[in-house]
Every structure is written in structure tokens, then in C-alpha cells.
Scaffold this motif. Structure first.
Motif, PDB file in Angstrom:
ATOM      1  N   CYS A  21       0.881  -1.101   0.104  1.00  0.00           N
ATOM      2  CA  CYS A  21      -0.047  -0.073  -0.116  1.00  0.00           C
ATOM      3  C   CYS A  21       0.904   1.318  -0.040  1.00  0.00           C
ATOM      4  CB  CYS A  21      -0.919   0.009   1.224  1.00  0.00           C
ATOM      5  SG  CYS A  21      -2.048   1.595   1.320  1.00  0.00           S
ATOM      6  N   TRP A  35      -4.203  -2.867   8.142  1.00  0.00           N
ATOM      7  CA  TRP A  35      -4.920  -3.613   7.249  1.00  0.00           C
ATOM      8  C   TRP A  35      -6.390  -4.205   7.798  1.00  0.00           C
ATOM      9  CZ3 TRP A  35      -3.424  -3.897   2.266  1.00  0.00           C
ATOM     10  CH2 TRP A  35      -2.269  -3.534   1.886  1.00  0.00           C
ATOM     11  N   ARG A  44     -16.476  -4.616   7.933  1.00  0.00           N
ATOM     12  CA  ARG A  44     -14.985  -4.648   7.611  1.00  0.00           C
ATOM     13  C   ARG A  44     -14.340  -4.892   9.104  1.00  0.00           C
ATOM     14  NH1 ARG A  44     -12.871   0.124   3.929  1.00  0.00           N
ATOM     15  NH2 ARG A  44     -14.486  -0.521   2.917  1.00  0.00           N
ATOM     16  N   SER A  49      -2.049  -4.078  12.512  1.00  0.00           N
ATOM     17  CA  SER A  49      -1.785  -2.696  12.468  1.00  0.00           C
ATOM     18  C   SER A  49      -0.543  -2.466  13.162  1.00  0.00           C
ATOM     19  CB  SER A  49      -3.007  -1.743  13.109  1.00  0.00           C
ATOM     20  OG  SER A  49      -2.958  -2.077  14.516  1.00  0.00           O
ATOM     21  N   TYR A  94      -8.141  -3.969   2.814  1.00  0.00           N
ATOM     22  CA  TYR A  94      -7.845  -2.276   2.736  1.00  0.00           C
ATOM     23  C   TYR A  94      -6.888  -1.952   3.578  1.00  0.00           C
ATOM     24  CZ  TYR A  94     -12.840  -2.398   0.696  1.00  0.00           C
ATOM     25  OH  TYR A  94     -13.604  -2.821  -0.210  1.00  0.00           O
ATOM     26  N   CYS A  95      -5.998  -1.128   3.096  1.00  0.00           N
ATOM     27  CA  CYS A  95      -5.056  -0.467   3.796  1.00  0.00           C
ATOM     28  C   CYS A  95      -5.677   0.679   4.361  1.00  0.00           C
ATOM     29  CB  CYS A  95      -3.709  -0.191   3.141  1.00  0.00           C
ATOM     30  SG  CYS A  95      -3.910   0.666   1.701  1.00  0.00           S
ATOM     31  N   ALA A  96      -5.258   1.365   5.597  1.00  0.00           N
ATOM     32  CA  ALA A  96      -5.594   2.363   6.051  1.00  0.00           C
ATOM     33  C   ALA A  96      -4.496   3.140   6.707  1.00  0.00           C
ATOM     34  CB  ALA A  96      -6.820   2.092   7.069  1.00  0.00           C
ATOM     35  N   GLY A  98      -4.054   6.517   9.744  1.00  0.00           N
ATOM     36  CA  GLY A  98      -4.667   7.182  10.681  1.00  0.00           C
ATOM     37  C   GLY A  98      -3.933   7.662  11.907  1.00  0.00           C
ATOM     38  N   ARG A 108     -11.598   0.224  13.177  1.00  0.00           N
ATOM     39  CA  ARG A 108     -11.390   1.071  11.849  1.00  0.00           C
ATOM     40  C   ARG A 108     -11.658   2.517  12.169  1.00  0.00           C
ATOM     41  NH1 ARG A 108     -16.206  -2.127  11.732  1.00  0.00           N
ATOM     42  NH2 ARG A 108     -18.036  -0.632  11.187  1.00  0.00           N
ATOM     43  N   PHE A 111      -8.969   4.941  12.170  1.00  0.00           N
ATOM     44  CA  PHE A 111      -8.334   5.299  10.600  1.00  0.00           C
ATOM     45  C   PHE A 111      -9.019   6.326   9.869  1.00  0.00           C
ATOM     46  CE2 PHE A 111      -4.731   2.502  11.354  1.00  0.00           C
ATOM     47  CZ  PHE A 111      -5.153   1.799  12.526  1.00  0.00           C
ATOM     48  N   HIS A 113      -8.038   7.292   6.939  1.00  0.00           N
ATOM     49  CA  HIS A 113      -7.680   7.645   5.309  1.00  0.00           C
ATOM     50  C   HIS A 113      -7.548   5.793   4.939  1.00  0.00           C
ATOM     51  CE1 HIS A 113      -6.616  11.746   5.715  1.00  0.00           C
ATOM     52  NE2 HIS A 113      -5.817  11.383   6.616  1.00  0.00           N
ATOM     53  N   TRP A 114      -8.278   5.671   3.775  1.00  0.00           N
ATOM     54  CA  TRP A 114      -8.495   4.431   3.512  1.00  0.00           C
ATOM     55  C   TRP A 114      -8.042   4.055   1.971  1.00  0.00           C
ATOM     56  CZ3 TRP A 114      -9.762   0.413   6.377  1.00  0.00           C
ATOM     57  CH2 TRP A 114     -10.315   0.739   7.849  1.00  0.00           C
TER      58      TRP A 114
END
Length: 124
Positions: A21, A35, A44, A49, A94-96, A98, A108, A111, A113-114
Motif C-alpha cells: 500500500c 490492514w 469490515r 496494524s 483495505y489499507c488504512a 490514521g 477502523r 483510521f 484514510h483508506w
């Protein structure tokens, strides 16, 4: 801010994949990264992390010992090495990024930004 995930694909059970990512538009080294994964009809869920400062790392119970999160701040990139894959690991990953407080490092909500997600399919 953009997070571009890649590396997903189709793999047989027991195989490995490495997700990447790449981040842009933010001072990557100042952000914690994570992730998450999602399957149709389900929320999700957290996978792994890592704090902005590097270790320690955090994992869900279902992937601990098989997956490894890492980051390269020089390349503004976070990785997820996935080994011993199982069919139940099939999901969109998905990566994130924050700035979560420590109590939200595996949530989640921590965080903001995705990335767009990358499909991982594990066949039995």
C-alpha cells in the motif's frame, strides 16, 4: 491523501501473498497504518496494524502467526505478508492510515484514510 493497495490475487490454500500500500499526500511516518478486510454482507474487520513509530504490531487472533505487517517510511509504503493462507482469508483487503489513540489501534474508527481495496481469493 491517497492510499494505493496492490498485490491481491488468486492463490491456493497454504500459499502466500504480499500486499503493498503506497501512500501519498501525507507525512507517512507520522501515521499509524493498518490492514482490514471485508467480505460481502459483513462488516469490515481488523487484520493488523502498526504504530507510526514502528513496533509494536497488532494482529487479529485469526491471522496472528501467519500474517506480518511492516512499513518502509522511506518509501511511504506499508506491507502485509500473508502466509499459510486459508479459504476463510478470502476478502477484499483495505489499507488504512490514521492517528488512532492506543485503544483504537485495532479499530477502523481510528483510521481516517483508506485505500481502494484489493481482492484476495484463496482456493481450497
Amino acid at each position: 491523501v491517497q492510499l494505493q493497495a496492490s498485490g491481491g490475487g488468486l492463490v491456493q490454500a497454504g500459499g502466500s501473498l504480499r500486499l503493498s500500500c503506497a501512500a501519498s499526500g501525507l507525512t507517512f511516518s507520522r501515521y499509524s497504518v493498518g490492514w482490514f478486510r471485508q467480505t460481502p454482507g459483513k462488516e469490515r474487520e481488523f487484520v493488523a496494524s502498526m504504530r507510526y513509530s514502528g513496533g509494536p504490531t497488532y494482529y487479529s487472533g485469526s491471522v496472528k502467526g501467519r500474517f506480518a505487517i511492516s512499513r518502509d517510511n522511506a518509501k511511504d509504503t506499508v506491507y502485509l505478508q500473508m502466509n499459510s493462507l486459508k479459504p476463510e482469508d478470502t476478502a477484499v483487503y483495505y489499507c488504512a492510515a490514521g492517528t488512532p489513540i492506543i485503544s483504537e489501534i485495532m479499530n477502523r474508527r481510528g483510521f481516517g484514510h483508506w485505500g481502494q481495496g484489493t481482492q484476495v481469493t484463496v482456493s481450497s
